[in-house]
Scaffold this motif. Structure first.
Motif, PDB file in Angstrom:
ATOM      1  N   GLU A  18      31.953  49.310  46.711  1.00 37.24           N
ATOM      2  CA  GLU A  18      31.479  47.940  46.919  1.00 37.24           C
ATOM      3  C   GLU A  18      31.921  46.983  45.812  1.00 37.24           C
ATOM      4  O   GLU A  18      31.933  47.331  44.633  1.00 37.24           O
ATOM      5  N   VAL A  19      32.282  45.764  46.198  1.00 41.31           N
ATOM      6  CA  VAL A  19      32.631  44.714  45.241  1.00 41.31           C
ATOM      7  C   VAL A  19      31.343  44.165  44.619  1.00 41.31           C
ATOM      8  O   VAL A  19      30.419  43.784  45.333  1.00 41.31           O
ATOM      9  N   VAL A  20      31.284  44.135  43.275  1.00 39.99           N
ATOM     10  CA  VAL A  20      30.100  43.620  42.576  1.00 39.99           C
ATOM     11  C   VAL A  20      30.392  42.331  41.815  1.00 39.99           C
ATOM     12  O   VAL A  20      29.478  41.656  41.355  1.00 39.99           O
ATOM     13  N   GLY A  21      31.664  41.975  41.679  1.00 41.79           N
ATOM     14  CA  GLY A  21      32.064  40.743  41.013  1.00 41.79           C
ATOM     15  C   GLY A  21      33.501  40.431  41.365  1.00 41.79           C
ATOM     16  O   GLY A  21      34.261  41.322  41.739  1.00 41.79           O
ATOM     17  N   TRP A  22      33.896  39.152  41.259  1.00 43.81           N
ATOM     18  CA  TRP A  22      35.250  38.775  41.648  1.00 43.81           C
ATOM     19  C   TRP A  22      35.641  37.437  41.040  1.00 43.81           C
ATOM     20  O   TRP A  22      34.791  36.643  40.650  1.00 43.81           O
ATOM     21  N   SER A  23      36.942  37.213  40.976  1.00 45.74           N
ATOM     22  CA  SER A  23      37.522  35.935  40.581  1.00 45.74           C
ATOM     23  C   SER A  23      38.812  35.757  41.358  1.00 45.74           C
ATOM     24  O   SER A  23      39.505  36.738  41.632  1.00 45.74           O
ATOM     25  N   ARG A  24      39.121  34.514  41.697  1.00 44.11           N
ATOM     26  CA  ARG A  24      40.385  34.208  42.376  1.00 44.11           C
ATOM     27  C   ARG A  24      41.092  33.105  41.615  1.00 44.11           C
ATOM     28  O   ARG A  24      40.454  32.161  41.147  1.00 44.11           O
ATOM     29  N   TYR A  25      42.406  33.213  41.532  1.00 41.31           N
ATOM     30  CA  TYR A  25      43.229  32.203  40.876  1.00 41.31           C
ATOM     31  C   TYR A  25      44.399  31.886  41.798  1.00 41.31           C
ATOM     32  O   TYR A  25      45.121  32.788  42.218  1.00 41.31           O
ATOM     33  N   ASP A  39      29.870  32.282  46.984  1.00 38.30           N
ATOM     34  CA  ASP A  39      28.655  33.070  46.832  1.00 38.30           C
ATOM     35  C   ASP A  39      28.824  34.491  47.344  1.00 38.30           C
ATOM     36  O   ASP A  39      28.104  35.391  46.929  1.00 38.30           O
ATOM     37  N   GLU A  40      29.737  34.681  48.271  1.00 39.83           N
ATOM     38  CA  GLU A  40      29.990  35.998  48.854  1.00 39.83           C
ATOM     39  C   GLU A  40      31.362  36.485  48.413  1.00 39.83           C
ATOM     40  O   GLU A  40      32.307  35.694  48.317  1.00 39.83           O
ATOM     41  N   PRO A  41      31.502  37.793  48.155  1.00 43.39           N
ATOM     42  CA  PRO A  41      32.819  38.297  47.751  1.00 43.39           C
ATOM     43  C   PRO A  41      33.834  38.115  48.884  1.00 43.39           C
ATOM     44  O   PRO A  41      33.469  38.159  50.059  1.00 43.39           O
ATOM     45  N   PRO A  42      35.103  37.912  48.530  1.00 43.01           N
ATOM     46  CA  PRO A  42      36.120  37.714  49.549  1.00 43.01           C
ATOM     47  C   PRO A  42      36.387  38.978  50.369  1.00 43.01           C
ATOM     48  O   PRO A  42      36.860  38.894  51.500  1.00 43.01           O
ATOM     49  N   TYR A  43      36.089  40.134  49.811  1.00 40.46           N
ATOM     50  CA  TYR A  43      36.278  41.423  50.486  1.00 40.46           C
ATOM     51  C   TYR A  43      35.130  42.339  50.099  1.00 40.46           C
ATOM     52  O   TYR A  43      34.554  42.189  49.024  1.00 40.46           O
ATOM     53  N   GLY A  44      34.828  43.291  50.951  1.00 40.59           N
ATOM     54  CA  GLY A  44      33.762  44.235  50.666  1.00 40.59           C
ATOM     55  C   GLY A  44      34.174  45.371  49.747  1.00 40.59           C
ATOM     56  O   GLY A  44      33.347  46.008  49.118  1.00 40.59           O
ATOM     57  N   SER A  45      35.497  45.600  49.652  1.00 35.15           N
ATOM     58  CA  SER A  45      36.025  46.686  48.823  1.00 35.15           C
ATOM     59  C   SER A  45      37.463  46.371  48.447  1.00 35.15           C
ATOM     60  O   SER A  45      38.082  45.452  49.001  1.00 35.15           O
ATOM     61  N   GLY A  46      38.014  47.149  47.539  1.00 35.95           N
ATOM     62  CA  GLY A  46      39.420  47.007  47.187  1.00 35.95           C
ATOM     63  C   GLY A  46      40.332  47.393  48.330  1.00 35.95           C
ATOM     64  O   GLY A  46      41.387  46.789  48.533  1.00 35.95           O
TER      65      GLY A  46
END
Length: 89
Positions: A18-25, A39-46
């Protein structure tokens, strides 16, 4: 070619966790600001990011905690960097 970078912090070292944190550039200039603040991760997993065409180019090194520090709070250690390349006209 311009690069978009996605950083996912996962619950474990497994790409399907599960994704617990993220950043996009976004280096394409098509979004402002360039970082994601959803507020929601872009994906549920890698794995979900891979399935959507993101290329994995770096994963954090797995370093076991020092004896006696197994429960210390620290940085998010399961960090994965992904990229997409886009043609910009």
């Amino acid at each position: 070619m311009r690069q978009q970078v996605l950083v996912l912090y996962l619950a474990t070292s497994a790409l399907d966790s599960e994704v617990v944190g993220w950043s996009r550039y976004d280096g394409t200039g098509s979004t402002k600001p360039t970082t994601g603040d959803d507020d929601e991760p872009p994906y549920g997993s890698g794995v979900a990011a891979l399935e959507d065409g993101w290329r994995l180019f770096q994963a954090s090194q797995l370093i076991p905690p020092q004896s006696g520090h197994e429960y210390d709070t620290s940085f998010l250690k399961h960090e994965f960097f992904f990229e997409k390349l886009h043609e910009v006209s």
